[in-house]
Design a protein around this motif. Structure first.
Motif: not given
Length: 439
Positions: A159-163
């Motif tokens: 997963l890659v977050d919003e940042a």
């Protein structure tokens, strides 16, 4: 008819531990056990299981001779692409009356409803554009692996977050098993992606090779010969099928060629590794082209046929026929692509090599999966919803977690969170971090 069962064992590649046990039970005339194990493999779309059940029904082994059931099983095996099943249909149909033929069709319909996994296409569609890493950290080469001269790869999903930070991460597949996994995860956890303001589920593959960083085709060829991978995979050993798939995947990714694995070509009796040797790329002056296309060219590079086209709305060209590709022509089929949301202004032109399905990684992964290999089933689940649904029904924690994450990203939060909770209950560790990302 009995010779067909032995022939199937020799020439088909869909045999597994359960299948081998079933065949052993068959040879020992333990027909009830053999029939049960063949039947358990049917939902996986296992054509050899369907064929063997047809043989047993035809010969009355462990049951009364039943030509109606035999025809239904052989028809199912033929639909699942068993190479000998089609040859037997005419012979059996001639022995049945109209009522029996109708009963066979009804039984076939019931069998087909029980088959969860259908044959899949081996052609990869162009992947959608996803965030790119703006910072990469190169993985360390494990000292023990370097000392032994080992090479391989690791495919990670995360997963890659919003940042743009990498969060939950796990291995999807790797070769050799558990040699480079920790090194790859340590590196990718330190990568930074574009900050898009949204979460993304991504996959990345890291290759490990000493020297110039490219695994030579000859190295894979020697490894295959040393361990007789093709021989054992073709004979039906699912673990060999899975390993062979991972090695072919390594070659597919590192090759600069595109591939069309034609399911209508006869399966290879021996591997042909020459298809992975790189061929020259061409250049295309197609200013108005945006999208994806597979084209056939003549010896001068002039496009003579469009085999497949997916034009973007931005494209001002509606046909590529007659346009010329520049460079040394080493293939008769090429893939062209340029997408409107990509930064590159150049049209990529990749030679496309046609080969039998058995030269593809996906073919062997699918065989291993149909034969009950869990690692292969999880790899297939990451590429195909049929396998994902099958493993969800089996309550596989790993697949529950990643399927749940995908559903949340697609807007189905309640169903996705339920799957994450179930994955946590199954002790799949990354699921806890996944859940935290969506709290």
């Amino acid at each position: 008819m009995k010779k067909w069962l032995g022939l199937a064992l020799l020439c088909c590649s869909t045999v597994q531990a359960d299948m081998l046990d079933a065949l052993k039970a068959y040879e020992q005339k333990n027909y009830a056990e053999a029939q049960q194990q063949f039947a358990e493999l049917l939902p996986l779309g296992n054509e050899l299981a369907a064929f063997n059940l047809g043989v047993m029904a035809y010969q009355g082994e462990g049951q009364d001779k039943d030509l109606t059931s035999a025809l239904a099983y052989f028809k199912l095996a033929a639909a699942l692409k068993h190479p000998q099943a089609e040859q037997l249909l005419t012979q059996i149909q001639a022995e049945l009356n109209a009522e029996q033929l109708s009963q066979a069709e009804s039984q076939l319909a019931r069998l087909q409803r029980a088959v969860t996994i259908q044959p899949i296409s081996l052609e990869k569609s162009p992947e959608k554009v996803l965030p790119e890493p703006v910072k990469r950290v190169a993985p360390d080469y494990p000292m023990e692996a370097a000392r032994k001269g080992l090479f391989g790869y690791v495919t990670l999903r995360f997963l890659v977050d919003e940042a743009g930070q990498v969060t939950a991460i796990d291995t999807l597949d790797a070769y050799p098993e558990k040699v480079f996994n920790k090194s790859a995860m340590r590196a990718v956890k330190r990568w930074q992606y574009e900050a898009t303001g949204a979460k993304h589920m991504l996959k990345v593959r890291l290759d490990y090779s000493l020297g110039d960083g490219i695994t030579k085709v000859s190295e894979i060829e020697k490894l295959e010969q040393k361990h007789q991978l093709w021989q054992f995979a073709s004979a039906g050993a699912p673990q060999y099928q899975f390993v062979l798939g991972t090695l072919l995947s390594l070659l597919e990714i590192q090759s600069h060629n595109g591939f069309w694995f034609d399911p209508d070509l006869p399966l290879s009796a021996q591997p042909d590794f020459s298809i992975y040797k790189n061929r020259a790329h061409l250049k295309a002056d197609l200013d108005g082209f945006w999208g994806y296309a597979v084209v056939r060219v003549d010896q001068q590079g002039v496009i003579t046929e469009q085999l497949r086209t997916e034009f973007d709305s931005k494209s001002t060209l509606s046909s590529l026929i007659g346009h010329k590709l520049e460079g040394k022509v080493e293939s008769d089929v090429y893939r062209l692509y340029r997408h409107a949301d990509q930064r590159s202004r150049r049209v990529a032109v990749v030679p496309s090599v046609t080969a039998p399905a058995s030269m593809s990684a996906m073919f062997w992964w699918e065989q291993a999966a149909k034969n009950g290999n869990l690692e292969a089933q999880r790899v297939m689940a990451a590429h195909n919803t049929q396998w994902e649904n099958y493993l969800l029904a089996q309550q596989d924690g790993e697949v529950m977690a990643w399927a749940g994450t995908r559903l949340i990203l697609e807007g189905q939060r309640e169903q996705g969170m339920q799957l994450l909770e179930q994955a946590i209950a199954k002790n799949y560790q990354p699921a806890k971090e996944m859940k935290q990302q969506f709290m």
